[in-house]
Design a protein around this motif. Sequence first.
Motif, mmCIF file in Angstrom:
data_model
loop_
_atom_site.group_PDB
_atom_site.id
_atom_site.type_symbol
_atom_site.label_atom_id
_atom_site.label_comp_id
_atom_site.label_asym_id
_atom_site.label_seq_id
_atom_site.Cartn_x
_atom_site.Cartn_y
_atom_site.Cartn_z
ATOM 1 N N VAL A 104 89.829 -51.971 -25.738
ATOM 2 C CA VAL A 104 90.429 -52.390 -27.212
ATOM 3 C C VAL A 104 89.748 -51.596 -28.074
ATOM 4 C CG1 VAL A 104 90.992 -54.719 -26.552
ATOM 5 C CG2 VAL A 104 88.669 -54.192 -27.862
ATOM 6 N N GLY A 105 90.179 -51.631 -29.294
ATOM 7 C CA GLY A 105 89.698 -51.052 -30.593
ATOM 8 C C GLY A 105 88.084 -51.711 -30.748
ATOM 9 N N VAL A 106 87.261 -50.980 -31.265
ATOM 10 C CA VAL A 106 86.153 -51.701 -31.782
ATOM 11 C C VAL A 106 86.312 -52.841 -32.759
ATOM 12 C CG1 VAL A 106 85.283 -49.843 -33.502
ATOM 13 C CG2 VAL A 106 83.400 -51.383 -32.170
ATOM 14 N N GLY A 107 85.663 -54.018 -32.713
ATOM 15 C CA GLY A 107 85.927 -54.983 -33.381
ATOM 16 C C GLY A 107 86.966 -55.869 -33.251
ATOM 17 N N GLN A 108 87.892 -55.596 -32.202
ATOM 18 C CA GLN A 108 89.037 -56.413 -31.844
ATOM 19 C C GLN A 108 88.354 -57.675 -31.138
ATOM 20 O OE1 GLN A 108 91.591 -55.816 -33.291
ATOM 21 N NE2 GLN A 108 92.476 -53.848 -33.050
ATOM 22 N N LYS A 109 88.697 -58.767 -31.430
ATOM 23 C CA LYS A 109 87.969 -60.002 -30.709
ATOM 24 C C LYS A 109 89.246 -61.119 -30.521
ATOM 25 C CE LYS A 109 84.307 -63.223 -31.025
ATOM 26 N NZ LYS A 109 83.094 -63.756 -31.640
ATOM 27 N N SER A 110 89.365 -61.467 -29.363
ATOM 28 C CA SER A 110 90.329 -62.636 -29.114
ATOM 29 C C SER A 110 89.940 -63.692 -30.001
ATOM 30 C CB SER A 110 90.541 -63.047 -27.704
ATOM 31 O OG SER A 110 89.244 -63.351 -27.042
ATOM 32 N N GLY A 111 91.202 -64.327 -30.624
ATOM 33 C CA GLY A 111 90.993 -65.350 -31.355
ATOM 34 C C GLY A 111 90.575 -65.179 -32.942
ATOM 35 N N GLN A 112 90.499 -63.914 -33.090
ATOM 36 C CA GLN A 112 89.898 -63.523 -34.497
ATOM 37 C C GLN A 112 90.890 -62.653 -35.406
ATOM 38 O OE1 GLN A 112 85.562 -63.322 -34.766
ATOM 39 N NE2 GLN A 112 85.975 -61.217 -35.728
ATOM 40 N N ASN A 113 91.201 -63.159 -36.441
ATOM 41 C CA ASN A 113 92.073 -62.185 -37.329
ATOM 42 C C ASN A 113 93.673 -61.951 -36.601
ATOM 43 O OD1 ASN A 113 89.855 -62.002 -39.192
ATOM 44 N ND2 ASN A 113 89.449 -60.304 -38.348
ATOM 45 N N GLY A 114 94.154 -63.139 -36.031
ATOM 46 C CA GLY A 114 95.356 -62.867 -35.573
ATOM 47 C C GLY A 114 95.497 -61.932 -34.256
ATOM 48 N N ASN A 128 78.350 -53.093 -29.622
ATOM 49 C CA ASN A 128 77.414 -53.368 -28.838
ATOM 50 C C ASN A 128 77.499 -54.654 -27.868
ATOM 51 O OD1 ASN A 128 76.055 -51.098 -29.575
ATOM 52 N ND2 ASN A 128 75.653 -52.068 -31.533
ATOM 53 N N ILE A 129 78.556 -55.467 -28.339
ATOM 54 C CA ILE A 129 78.784 -56.846 -27.371
ATOM 55 C C ILE A 129 79.779 -56.235 -26.152
ATOM 56 C CG2 ILE A 129 79.824 -59.052 -27.179
ATOM 57 C CD1 ILE A 129 78.847 -59.532 -29.718
ATOM 58 N N GLU A 130 81.064 -55.709 -26.511
ATOM 59 C CA GLU A 130 81.933 -55.261 -25.665
ATOM 60 C C GLU A 130 82.065 -55.723 -24.322
ATOM 61 O OE1 GLU A 130 80.407 -51.163 -25.947
ATOM 62 O OE2 GLU A 130 80.024 -51.282 -28.042
ATOM 63 N N SER A 131 82.451 -57.157 -24.546
ATOM 64 C CA SER A 131 82.520 -57.889 -23.130
ATOM 65 C C SER A 131 84.157 -58.171 -22.707
ATOM 66 C CB SER A 131 81.861 -59.093 -23.534
ATOM 67 O OG SER A 131 82.347 -60.106 -22.730
ATOM 68 N N TYR A 137 84.068 -55.861 -17.575
ATOM 69 C CA TYR A 137 83.341 -54.698 -18.141
ATOM 70 C C TYR A 137 82.240 -55.239 -19.088
ATOM 71 C CZ TYR A 137 86.641 -51.271 -16.156
ATOM 72 O OH TYR A 137 87.382 -50.394 -15.325
ATOM 73 N N GLY A 138 81.065 -54.711 -19.288
ATOM 74 C CA GLY A 138 80.362 -54.778 -20.399
ATOM 75 C C GLY A 138 79.794 -53.522 -21.163
ATOM 76 N N SER A 139 79.052 -53.772 -22.423
ATOM 77 C CA SER A 139 78.782 -52.304 -23.093
ATOM 78 C C SER A 139 78.200 -51.442 -22.032
ATOM 79 C CB SER A 139 77.889 -52.533 -24.177
ATOM 80 O OG SER A 139 76.642 -53.289 -23.481
ATOM 81 N N GLY A 140 77.512 -51.661 -20.972
ATOM 82 C CA GLY A 140 76.843 -50.684 -20.175
ATOM 83 C C GLY A 140 78.056 -49.768 -19.376
ATOM 84 N N ASP A 141 79.176 -50.400 -19.260
ATOM 85 C CA ASP A 141 80.225 -49.589 -18.682
ATOM 86 C C ASP A 141 80.984 -48.456 -19.640
ATOM 87 O OD1 ASP A 141 79.881 -50.893 -16.256
ATOM 88 O OD2 ASP A 141 80.742 -52.780 -17.223
ATOM 89 N N THR A 142 80.534 -48.490 -20.686
ATOM 90 C CA THR A 142 81.193 -47.549 -21.723
ATOM 91 C C THR A 142 80.294 -46.394 -21.931
ATOM 92 O OG1 THR A 142 80.021 -48.458 -23.512
ATOM 93 C CG2 THR A 142 81.917 -49.606 -23.156
ATOM 94 N N ASN A 143 80.881 -45.462 -23.020
ATOM 95 C CA ASN A 143 79.867 -43.999 -23.210
ATOM 96 C C ASN A 143 79.234 -44.461 -24.016
ATOM 97 O OD1 ASN A 143 80.954 -42.234 -20.977
ATOM 98 N ND2 ASN A 143 82.790 -42.025 -21.877
#
Length: 493
Positions: A104-114, A128-131, A137-143
Amino acid sequence: YDKTQTLVNRQTLVHLFEWKWTDIANECESFLQHFGYGAVQVSPPNEHITVVQNNDMPWWIRYQPVSYQLSSRSGSSQEFADMVNRCNNVGVRIIVDIVLNHMVGVGQKSGQNGVGSSGPSSFDGTDNIESFPGVPYGSGDTNDARCHHDIDGSDYQNNANNVRECRLVGLLDLNQGSSYVQGKMVDYLNSLIDMGVAGFRADAAKHMWPNDLKAIFDATKNLRSDIFGQNQRAFIVQEVIDQGGEATHWDEYILNGRYTNFNYGAAVSRAAKGQSNWNGLTTLGPGYGGYGNGDDHDVLAFIDNHDNQRDDNTAVVTYKDGDRYKLAVAYMLAWTYGYPRVMSSYSFTDHNQGPPNNGAGNGFSTRGPSFNGDQTCNPNSGWVCEHRWPEIRAMALFRSACQGAAVSDLMTDNQRIAFAREFKGYFALNSGSGNWQFSGQTTLAAGTYCDVYSGALNGGSCTGASITVGSDGRASFNVPQSRAIAIHVNSRI
Ligand code: AAO
């Protein structure tokens, strides 16, 4: 990976953008199998974010994965499996849009802001959370360790590394070089292969390293042998936008299959709009225009796609251009270069607008198409269904009838072009002003043929113009302004 995996005489792919699985299953049975369509490109089937804005749910939520579970706006895993079966049973293949580049886009979080999810998984795309526990996957699986910001506009021209390792419009960029990430992706693709799909459209392929993609594709299973035969590999088309001047190049990807040739639609659209001449297109093929046009078996050809049909100043013709659009698509289906993809849209006025839906009270669930007596889609249903337009569906059948036949006896006159598909068909197009009257060598056997651009052959009678081919193979044509004529071996009266 460049083999289309369609039935031999069904060499047209249709993108049923945002269609539901149940509607696609019906479409395979009731329409596609009868009109020469060999495969359907479907929207991403995996779990994605949901976002409500302007009392609507935008189309692009499909490109923000939450997990690889098959639970999307288009339907459930069971519905997906049923669609694949029913389409395969009538010889129509399923090509899946796979979003491997990012989550997802950075900052998108389920249950927040629709923001929510189309399936059961929760997720947190906070930097940095990226869960993403649904994979997991976690942040360690990103670039992030290699690039922790967005791709810059100038990177496209100057920095291939950033194009591959930074974030595309803020989307959390996965590291396809990691064996753990590769394993998750291979599992996902294998689950689709097990269901009987024929291949994949790799979204944002130019934002991934070609060799990482190769490792993933090479590790997938063969296609199901009960459907495709022994030792068959998935068909792959990679979305690589490269019209020259880019730091990343289309030819880095052909080791993995085909690429989306964006030069093709632009060149044909220019001619359809009268900005260039059709005689310039008589060499449309490998090497055309000096850059960007690979071998026939490397190319996916298309006029418009779901992105550029929405561009404010789109360079390509779309369903909104009416007759000129029909001419462009007809030319693509008559000409011999690449594997052609027909776009099938819903009508929209706003860039973000999602597919026709059942309203907020029903969670904006997709409302499927309805049909007119002439087999076109009812515009009141919101669906355009270019693939059902009489001229376009007739040209998909023309392509089937002419499969394998070379172009010959080519004639052009700036805003006009005509050619034979040796011994199988003849096509003529007139985008200039006034009628185009001429005599052409059709290469067809003597007889009377039904022009399938202006009508159809139904139960032995032709609802369009009749064309008489003499014993010398020649025929007289009168092509109206902004129209075409198409005859072929299966339209002989
Ligand atoms: C959404 C929001 C964003 C937000 C983000 C994260 O809109 O505001 O930041 O979420 O929260 C789609 C939508 C995006 C959407 C995204 C995720 O289009 O707006 O973002 O879903 O929901 C590049 C890529 C190409 C990509 C294209 C859109 O290279 O891969 O951008 N296409 C695919 C999908 C697309 C999808 C994604 C990827 C993401 O088909 O639907 O995005 O999964 C140049 C570059 C191209 C670049 C374009 C556009 O192209 O070369 O690489 O494409 O610019 O940025 C001529 C030029 C050519 C130029 C082209 C532009 O051809 O020669 O250089 O014009 O059309």
